[in-house]
Motif scaffolding. Sequence first.
Motif, PDB file in Angstrom:
ATOM      1  N   PRO A  46       0.838  -1.207   0.000  1.00 41.08           N
ATOM      2  CA  PRO A  46       0.000   0.000   0.000  1.00 41.08           C
ATOM      3  C   PRO A  46       0.872   1.255   0.000  1.00 41.08           C
ATOM      4  CG  PRO A  46       0.057  -1.025   2.164  1.00 41.08           C
ATOM      5  CD  PRO A  46       0.716  -1.973   1.222  1.00 41.08           C
ATOM      6  N   THR A  47       0.379   2.291  -0.648  1.00 40.85           N
ATOM      7  CA  THR A  47       1.120   3.549  -0.689  1.00 40.85           C
ATOM      8  C   THR A  47       0.418   4.574   0.191  1.00 40.85           C
ATOM      9  OG1 THR A  47      -0.141   4.528  -2.472  1.00 40.85           O
ATOM     10  CG2 THR A  47       1.651   3.058  -3.091  1.00 40.85           C
ATOM     11  N   LEU A  48       1.040   5.701   0.302  1.00 41.09           N
ATOM     12  CA  LEU A  48       0.454   6.803   1.054  1.00 41.09           C
ATOM     13  C   LEU A  48      -0.943   7.086   0.522  1.00 41.09           C
ATOM     14  CD1 LEU A  48       2.234  10.152   1.680  1.00 41.09           C
ATOM     15  CD2 LEU A  48       1.306   8.519   3.270  1.00 41.09           C
ATOM     16  N   GLU A  49      -1.043   7.107  -0.759  1.00 44.10           N
ATOM     17  CA  GLU A  49      -2.292   7.359  -1.466  1.00 44.10           C
ATOM     18  C   GLU A  49      -3.399   6.439  -0.965  1.00 44.10           C
ATOM     19  OE1 GLU A  49      -1.964   9.387  -4.605  1.00 44.10           O
ATOM     20  OE2 GLU A  49      -4.090   9.684  -4.107  1.00 44.10           O
ATOM     21  N   ALA A  50      -3.074   5.164  -0.882  1.00 45.30           N
ATOM     22  CA  ALA A  50      -4.056   4.182  -0.445  1.00 45.30           C
ATOM     23  C   ALA A  50      -4.520   4.475   0.980  1.00 45.30           C
ATOM     24  CB  ALA A  50      -3.456   2.781  -0.519  1.00 45.30           C
ATOM     25  N   VAL A  51      -3.570   4.795   1.831  1.00 43.89           N
ATOM     26  CA  VAL A  51      -3.911   5.100   3.217  1.00 43.89           C
ATOM     27  C   VAL A  51      -4.816   6.326   3.246  1.00 43.89           C
ATOM     28  CG1 VAL A  51      -3.022   5.746   5.479  1.00 43.89           C
ATOM     29  CG2 VAL A  51      -1.760   4.136   4.071  1.00 43.89           C
ATOM     30  N   ALA A  52      -4.449   7.324   2.454  1.00 47.17           N
ATOM     31  CA  ALA A  52      -5.229   8.564   2.405  1.00 47.17           C
ATOM     32  C   ALA A  52      -6.661   8.272   1.996  1.00 47.17           C
ATOM     33  CB  ALA A  52      -4.587   9.540   1.426  1.00 47.17           C
ATOM     34  N   GLU A  74      -2.538   1.017  10.058  1.00 44.23           N
ATOM     35  CA  GLU A  74      -2.532  -0.282  10.705  1.00 44.23           C
ATOM     36  C   GLU A  74      -3.212  -1.333   9.832  1.00 44.23           C
ATOM     37  OE1 GLU A  74      -1.406  -2.491  13.994  1.00 44.23           O
ATOM     38  OE2 GLU A  74      -1.083  -0.356  13.595  1.00 44.23           O
ATOM     39  N   GLU A  75      -4.431  -1.013   9.425  1.00 39.35           N
ATOM     40  CA  GLU A  75      -5.224  -1.974   8.664  1.00 39.35           C
ATOM     41  C   GLU A  75      -4.588  -2.362   7.347  1.00 39.35           C
ATOM     42  OE1 GLU A  75      -9.501  -0.321  10.354  1.00 39.35           O
ATOM     43  OE2 GLU A  75      -8.794   0.202   8.354  1.00 39.35           O
ATOM     44  N   LEU A  76      -3.969  -1.371   6.713  1.00 40.63           N
ATOM     45  CA  LEU A  76      -3.372  -1.643   5.414  1.00 40.63           C
ATOM     46  C   LEU A  76      -1.968  -2.220   5.541  1.00 40.63           C
ATOM     47  CD1 LEU A  76      -5.654  -0.815   3.867  1.00 40.63           C
ATOM     48  CD2 LEU A  76      -4.593   1.365   3.336  1.00 40.63           C
ATOM     49  N   GLY A  77      -1.416  -2.118   6.727  1.00 39.80           N
ATOM     50  CA  GLY A  77      -0.040  -2.576   6.913  1.00 39.80           C
ATOM     51  C   GLY A  77       0.913  -1.713   6.113  1.00 39.80           C
ATOM     52  N   TYR A  78       0.635  -0.444   6.135  1.00 40.70           N
ATOM     53  CA  TYR A  78       1.440   0.478   5.348  1.00 40.70           C
ATOM     54  C   TYR A  78       2.855   0.653   5.897  1.00 40.70           C
ATOM     55  CZ  TYR A  78       3.241   4.927   3.714  1.00 40.70           C
ATOM     56  OH  TYR A  78       4.039   5.907   3.202  1.00 40.70           O
ATOM     57  N   ILE A  79       3.822   0.585   5.008  1.00 41.05           N
ATOM     58  CA  ILE A  79       5.214   0.850   5.361  1.00 41.05           C
ATOM     59  C   ILE A  79       5.744   1.868   4.356  1.00 41.05           C
ATOM     60  CG2 ILE A  79       7.514  -0.107   5.572  1.00 41.05           C
ATOM     61  CD1 ILE A  79       6.260  -2.809   6.122  1.00 41.05           C
ATOM     62  N   PRO A  80       6.223   2.989   4.858  1.00 43.94           N
ATOM     63  CA  PRO A  80       6.692   4.050   3.945  1.00 43.94           C
ATOM     64  C   PRO A  80       7.783   3.546   3.009  1.00 43.94           C
ATOM     65  CG  PRO A  80       6.694   4.816   6.226  1.00 43.94           C
ATOM     66  CD  PRO A  80       6.422   3.339   6.252  1.00 43.94           C
ATOM     67  N   ASN A  81       7.757   4.019   1.815  1.00 46.38           N
ATOM     68  CA  ASN A  81       8.790   3.658   0.857  1.00 46.38           C
ATOM     69  C   ASN A  81      10.007   4.544   1.079  1.00 46.38           C
ATOM     70  OD1 ASN A  81      10.427   3.985  -1.509  1.00 46.38           O
ATOM     71  ND2 ASN A  81       8.961   2.644  -2.514  1.00 46.38           N
ATOM     72  N   HIS A  82      11.050   3.864   1.432  1.00 46.35           N
ATOM     73  CA  HIS A  82      12.271   4.547   1.797  1.00 46.35           C
ATOM     74  C   HIS A  82      12.856   5.364   0.644  1.00 46.35           C
ATOM     75  CE1 HIS A  82      15.525   5.047   4.552  1.00 46.35           C
ATOM     76  NE2 HIS A  82      16.391   4.770   3.599  1.00 46.35           N
ATOM     77  N   ALA A  83      12.877   4.761  -0.507  1.00 45.22           N
ATOM     78  CA  ALA A  83      13.497   5.417  -1.663  1.00 45.22           C
ATOM     79  C   ALA A  83      12.786   6.722  -2.007  1.00 45.22           C
ATOM     80  CB  ALA A  83      13.480   4.482  -2.863  1.00 45.22           C
ATOM     81  N   ALA A  84      11.481   6.668  -1.968  1.00 43.46           N
ATOM     82  CA  ALA A  84      10.707   7.865  -2.323  1.00 43.46           C
ATOM     83  C   ALA A  84      11.003   8.982  -1.323  1.00 43.46           C
ATOM     84  CB  ALA A  84       9.220   7.544  -2.333  1.00 43.46           C
ATOM     85  N   ARG A  85      11.060   8.587  -0.091  1.00 44.00           N
ATOM     86  CA  ARG A  85      11.318   9.567   0.946  1.00 44.00           C
ATOM     87  C   ARG A  85      12.710  10.171   0.785  1.00 44.00           C
ATOM     88  NH1 ARG A  85      10.221   7.626   6.925  1.00 44.00           N
ATOM     89  NH2 ARG A  85       8.067   8.161   6.428  1.00 44.00           N
ATOM     90  N   TYR A 139      13.320  -8.627  17.056  1.00 43.45           N
ATOM     91  CA  TYR A 139      12.896  -9.198  15.791  1.00 43.45           C
ATOM     92  C   TYR A 139      11.833  -8.370  15.098  1.00 43.45           C
ATOM     93  CZ  TYR A 139      15.734 -13.333  16.133  1.00 43.45           C
ATOM     94  OH  TYR A 139      16.807 -14.172  16.170  1.00 43.45           O
ATOM     95  N   GLU A 140      11.065  -7.674  15.911  1.00 44.34           N
ATOM     96  CA  GLU A 140      10.023  -6.824  15.360  1.00 44.34           C
ATOM     97  C   GLU A 140      10.643  -5.781  14.434  1.00 44.34           C
ATOM     98  OE1 GLU A 140       6.878  -5.230  14.108  1.00 44.34           O
ATOM     99  OE2 GLU A 140       6.999  -7.131  15.177  1.00 44.34           O
ATOM    100  N   ARG A 141      11.696  -5.175  14.932  1.00 44.42           N
ATOM    101  CA  ARG A 141      12.383  -4.158  14.158  1.00 44.42           C
ATOM    102  C   ARG A 141      12.955  -4.751  12.858  1.00 44.42           C
ATOM    103  NH1 ARG A 141      17.692  -3.719  15.755  1.00 44.42           N
ATOM    104  NH2 ARG A 141      18.747  -3.065  13.868  1.00 44.42           N
ATOM    105  N   ILE A 142      13.555  -5.904  12.986  1.00 37.94           N
ATOM    106  CA  ILE A 142      14.133  -6.568  11.826  1.00 37.94           C
ATOM    107  C   ILE A 142      13.051  -6.856  10.781  1.00 37.94           C
ATOM    108  CG2 ILE A 142      15.366  -8.613  11.046  1.00 37.94           C
ATOM    109  CD1 ILE A 142      17.034  -6.873  12.840  1.00 37.94           C
ATOM    110  N   ALA A 143      11.932  -7.344  11.258  1.00 34.89           N
ATOM    111  CA  ALA A 143      10.838  -7.666  10.346  1.00 34.89           C
ATOM    112  C   ALA A 143      10.380  -6.414   9.608  1.00 34.89           C
ATOM    113  CB  ALA A 143       9.669  -8.267  11.124  1.00 34.89           C
ATOM    114  N   ARG A 144      10.270  -5.333  10.349  1.00 31.64           N
ATOM    115  CA  ARG A 144       9.820  -4.096   9.741  1.00 31.64           C
ATOM    116  C   ARG A 144      10.804  -3.635   8.678  1.00 31.64           C
ATOM    117  NH1 ARG A 144       8.594  -1.601  14.395  1.00 31.64           N
ATOM    118  NH2 ARG A 144      10.625  -0.601  14.306  1.00 31.64           N
TER     119      ARG A 144
END
Lengths: 349, 349
Positions: free
Chosen positions: A10-16, A49-60, B116-121
């Motif tokens: 999921p992207t920021l967009e999706a979360v939004a 939380e629900e989407l399991g969103y993780i920011p994209n490092h490269a974009a940032r 491990y939580e951090r690693i997973a993330r």
Amino acid sequence: MPDPSPGARPTLEAVAARAGVSRATVSRVVNGGAGVRRPLVERVRRAVEELGYIPNHAARTLVTRRNGAVAVIIAEPEFRVFSDPFFEQQVRGISRELTAHDSQLVLLWVEGAGDYERIARYLGGGHVDGALAFSVHDDDELPSIVRRVQVPTVFGGRPGWPGATGELAVPYVDADNRGGAREAVRYLLAQGRGRIAHIAGPRDQTSATDRLAGYRDVLLDADPDLVAQGDFTEESGARAMAELLERRPGLDAVFAGNDLMASGALRVLRERGLRVPEDVALVGFDDMASVAEATDPPLTTVRQDIEGMGRLMVRLLMRALHQDGGPGAPDAAPGSVITPTELVRRASA
Amino acid sequence: MPDPSPGARPTLEAVAARAGVSRATVSRVVNGGAGVRRPLVERVRRAVEELGYIPNHAARTLVTRRNGAVAVIIAEPEFRVFSDPFFEQQVRGISRELTAHDSQLVLLWVEGAGDYERIARYLGGGHVDGALAFSVHDDDELPSIVRRVQVPTVFGGRPGWPGATGELAVPYVDADNRGGAREAVRYLLAQGRGRIAHIAGPRDQTSATDRLAGYRDVLLDADPDLVAQGDFTEESGARAMAELLERRPGLDAVFAGNDLMASGALRVLRERGLRVPEDVALVGFDDMASVAEATDPPLTTVRQDIEGMGRLMVRLLMRALHQDGGPGAPDAAPGSVITPTELVRRASA
DNA sequence: GGCCGTGCTGAGAGCGCTCTCACCCCGGCG
DNA sequence: CGCCGGGGTGAGAGCGCTCTCAGCACGGCC
């Protein structure tokens, strides 16, 4: 259901979209949530939380010009690098502190002299925010490289090249080798020892020369024959001890440049039937657990907080990074730090 | 002059402008130059050179979804991790091979179970293309984590958890411990030794159990009292040797699970006045230079190409990465590889 | 001589995020 | 009651790169 297309993150967009707000608001929340009203923050958090969103490092990184990574440069002069327990502890400290700063550790292993080109390219490529380097030799190219590519760098160990205290100065973290040595020698003096010898480490390492200097600070008129040359190995300590005993059989104390050499010296002392500390008092340096506590008798030695030095290197670097960050501040060189040492009394002196 | 604003790094755009071509063409040249006419390639190359252009990693990663970085995960079970010469060599191999593949080594140091939580993330955040992990314990969370976050991972050392050969299988690289052990024992047999003992390493490490298995493969009806338990340390080798001597004073050969234990065993053997190899032949495992060549007599041992194993881990990972890359190929698990061992004859057997 | 490849090149649309503004809404003030 | 100011939010413009696709020139073919 929360994740329409399982493969795609999921992207920021999706979360939004899910939270019914704009991308900007999600971004704000993700980055601390300052200036966003309470209920919205909650809603966004839930969507993340629900989407399991993780920011994209490269974009940032692309936009912020920060990548949350620091290079640890290992120039391999000899065989043991890693195996050095010293190094392990330092890296552990670095790793811990970096984690606390949400940064990653990128290991750069220099593969011989010709490899510096690659290192320079990498450092110059802006892949890392800064770099950490270790006890470089006097003729090492590293200092000039980091200067050229303008990568904030903190060194471990006081550099010894000519001009290192002047225009070629670099920020570094080092233990108070000189002060620690002084303390060790003074302690020996206080024990009533009159002929204190020193087994010095390699001449091209400031940690060794600083300790020698500390020894001389206290013993201003020390007999030159009471100083023998070693190279920080156990073997060299033994050799130096034998030499010393030959030259000055009456010595009653030895301050070794490190624990390993002290251990070698101890071996020779016992072989010659000299009792430690009764006949000869012995003090080491480093308080390397695997050595200092293992000898018989255990070594009185000068402890330095190695892991702490690693952490400090990171902290110094981070300070320099946050101080300005952008280009145009060529001289935000962090200051150097000398960390205190502590005499640990055990049985050898 | 080539650099209008000294602070700013030149971009593709700048190079394009200088060379009088489009961004696309510059991009093509930078990435190999396939399908671009000769003269243009030259012109672009020159512009790149003059401007000192270095591609922006983040921008590239953003679109390609590759980041040219591989995580090396170190789960610290005990004190020595780094200091393990074994590990050092492996990391060196990894580092070299990674460099050859234009990838970076990101060190992930697991700070205890809660970490491990951090690693997973991190792994899940797509910061790295893949991961490399070492001799994880049977109850380690790592395998399930990499499975969950779908990060291609290669393990160093054969995993031993239940199901590791079945549905929970992971790709790994390991030396032929069992085969090497067989060779060592057969060699001892060929030397006319009849009562061959074994000092086994820790029961929860497959490298140790595999070696024990190899020993048993050859000595099908071996006396159980000829096997003593150690834990890969020098000290444990000495203890096991003493035990063995007590139980079976008539033994005429010892195959130790590693060089360190062999060295401990050797010490005890000599203390008891037993000659090596005349009275008791001794074979180690690993061919760890700092140990096997340093003992007196030097150790006959089983060599494994540790650095090569590190390189192999990377190669395996790279193969899996290039094979598909995109999502949707959940099971592009690279196969495992067992590398051969070699008996090195020295003086101890 | 017109047509269709074939081979290069360029235009342009994103990749996912941050950050600057403009905008809106509301409370307080004149 | 209108106006101003400020906090909160959203729109939109990039960050620097890759990659698809359209376009163009050229040569061979019918």
